[in-house]
Write an enzyme that holds these catalytic residues in place. Sequence first.
Site, PDB file in Angstrom:
ATOM      1  N   ASP A   1       4.050 -10.531   0.076  1.00 29.85           N
ATOM      2  CA  ASP A   1       4.971 -10.846  -1.013  1.00 29.85           C
ATOM      3  C   ASP A   1       6.284 -11.420  -0.497  1.00 29.85           C
ATOM      4  OD1 ASP A   1       3.123 -10.026  -2.840  1.00 29.85           O
ATOM      5  OD2 ASP A   1       4.085  -8.121  -3.321  1.00 29.85           O
TER       6      ASP A   1
ATOM      7  N   SER B   1      10.477   2.105  -6.058  1.00 30.68           N
ATOM      8  CA  SER B   1      10.720   3.092  -5.003  1.00 30.68           C
ATOM      9  C   SER B   1      11.918   3.979  -5.327  1.00 30.68           C
ATOM     10  CB  SER B   1      10.954   2.386  -3.664  1.00 30.68           C
ATOM     11  OG  SER B   1       9.824   1.648  -3.272  1.00 30.68           O
TER      12      SER B   1
ATOM     13  N   ALA C   1       8.792  -3.367  -6.961  1.00 29.04           N
ATOM     14  CA  ALA C   1       9.375  -3.473  -5.622  1.00 29.04           C
ATOM     15  C   ALA C   1      10.374  -2.324  -5.399  1.00 29.04           C
ATOM     16  CB  ALA C   1      10.017  -4.846  -5.438  1.00 29.04           C
ATOM     17  N   TYR C   2      11.576  -2.639  -4.967  1.00 29.54           N
ATOM     18  CA  TYR C   2      12.576  -1.615  -4.627  1.00 29.54           C
ATOM     19  C   TYR C   2      12.871  -0.707  -5.819  1.00 29.54           C
ATOM     20  CZ  TYR C   2      16.845   0.143  -2.273  1.00 29.54           C
ATOM     21  OH  TYR C   2      17.802   0.921  -1.675  1.00 29.54           O
ATOM     22  N   SER C   3      12.925  -1.290  -7.014  1.00 30.37           N
ATOM     23  CA  SER C   3      13.226  -0.502  -8.206  1.00 30.37           C
ATOM     24  C   SER C   3      12.225   0.634  -8.392  1.00 30.37           C
ATOM     25  CB  SER C   3      13.236  -1.408  -9.446  1.00 30.37           C
ATOM     26  OG  SER C   3      13.423  -0.656 -10.628  1.00 30.37           O
TER      27      SER C   3
END
EC number: 2.7.1.23
Length: 283
Positions: A66, A181, A177-179
């Site tokens: 990605d 996590s 993605a980061y959100s």
Amino acid sequence: MKFAIFVNTTREKALELARELTAWLDARSIDYVFDPQSAKALGCGKWEEKADLSQHCDAFVALGGDGTLLLASHYSRSKPVVGINVGDLGFLTEFSPDEMWVAMDHLVSGNYSIHTRSQLEATLESGESLTSLNDVIFEKGSAARRLPAFTILLDDEMLGSYRADGIIIATSTGSTAYSMSAGGPIIAPKSNVFVITPICPHMLTVRPIVISDDKTIKISVDSQSGEFPLKMDGIQKKLLAPGEVVTVKKSPHHINLVANEKRNYCEILRKKLLWSHEHPTGE
């Protein structure tokens, strides 16, 4: 037709696929170029600066995960992007290495469909604008003496001000993605929303919030000292001064990802997030 090719140069499988792809293109007299880093790793003289690729190329190919696709899409300027997954997760890269040839055949013949993805645009007080496909991230920075307060306005109405390690504003694409996590919700790709996700807030009542993507978000960091990283798709772009306001909204530009009609979103979630009732035994 001319292709721009981005390669994850840290993966030998991606480099091998790049060599196979260029042989396939050469055999069909189809033109292509690499970004400079990929060309150097492959020892290929056919390259152009990344900023020039969208002017001279008709489509983009990302060989990697990605992250490679995010890099390619940043320079694609709405040109179609086909992602070949050589990474570990691959929410965005639609095709496996075995499916690359079918994907390329469809791309060359024009027989393909597109998944259009919204982007975020972050505008600084200087007037400079930055775009991202996944997320805009505000962080406390390593030099902060105490946990800073992040102040958030929606359409100039105060949403809140709270102390945290940072704030993530994510598109539906970036919700996995980061959100995710950081405890944010998973949002279906075609949803016209953003999610604002705090990173380790110093208050139990602070939770992620999903908002319409027609909202304008303003964020500033309330602190007496320090510089605060502003990241776009995980890459640091600026250091913000205390009190500097950044305006985030839906970008007028979008990303066109070549769709794999065999992929099913629910199946992707089950496979990537291990939601199946069948779990690894460790044997």
